[in-house]
Design a protein around this motif. Structure first.
Motif, PDB file in Angstrom:
ATOM      1  N   VAL A   1       0.833  -1.207   0.000  1.00 32.38           N
ATOM      2  CA  VAL A   1       0.000   0.000   0.000  1.00 32.38           C
ATOM      3  C   VAL A   1       0.864   1.252   0.000  1.00 32.38           C
TER       4      VAL A   1
ATOM      5  N   LYS B   1      -3.028  -1.442  -3.052  1.00 37.38           N
ATOM      6  CA  LYS B   1      -4.122  -1.475  -2.086  1.00 37.38           C
ATOM      7  C   LYS B   1      -4.102  -2.805  -1.364  1.00 37.38           C
ATOM      8  N   PHE B   2      -4.754  -2.845  -0.227  1.00 33.52           N
ATOM      9  CA  PHE B   2      -4.832  -4.073   0.533  1.00 33.52           C
ATOM     10  C   PHE B   2      -5.634  -5.097  -0.256  1.00 33.52           C
TER      11      PHE B   2
ATOM     12  N   ASN C   1      -8.395  -7.860  -1.155  1.00 32.39           N
ATOM     13  CA  ASN C   1      -9.767  -8.055  -0.708  1.00 32.39           C
ATOM     14  C   ASN C   1      -9.865  -9.434  -0.070  1.00 32.39           C
TER      15      ASN C   1
END
Length: 77
Positions: free
Chosen positions: A23, A30-31, A33
């Protein structure tokens, strides 16, 4: 006592830093899901989370007595 708190805070800070490497240092990172609906294998098999299934069931129209009666009459003929 103070040493224990400082060591704990250091461990937590290092853990968060390692978890957030992608991140923080990758453009557009992004992290991942972790939700069931975000897993492509589960989507392919039609598996969704309990919250989604509950939402779908609540939005589904309920049957009427006319439908039940028609189904019973069709099965007897």
């Amino acid at each position: 006592m103070l040493n224990t708190i400082l060591i704990t805070l250091l461990i937590v800070a290092i853990s968060l830093g390692l978890l957030g490497l992608k991140v923080f240092f990758v453009r557009g990172g992004k992290f991942p899901n972790g939700h069931v609906s975000g897993n492509p294998i589960f989507k392919e098999r039609g598996i969704s989370c309990a919250q989604s299934q509950d939402r779908e069931a609540r939005n589904k129209p309920r049957f009427s007595f006319r439908d039940v009666e028609q189904t019973l009459n069709d099965s007897m003929n």
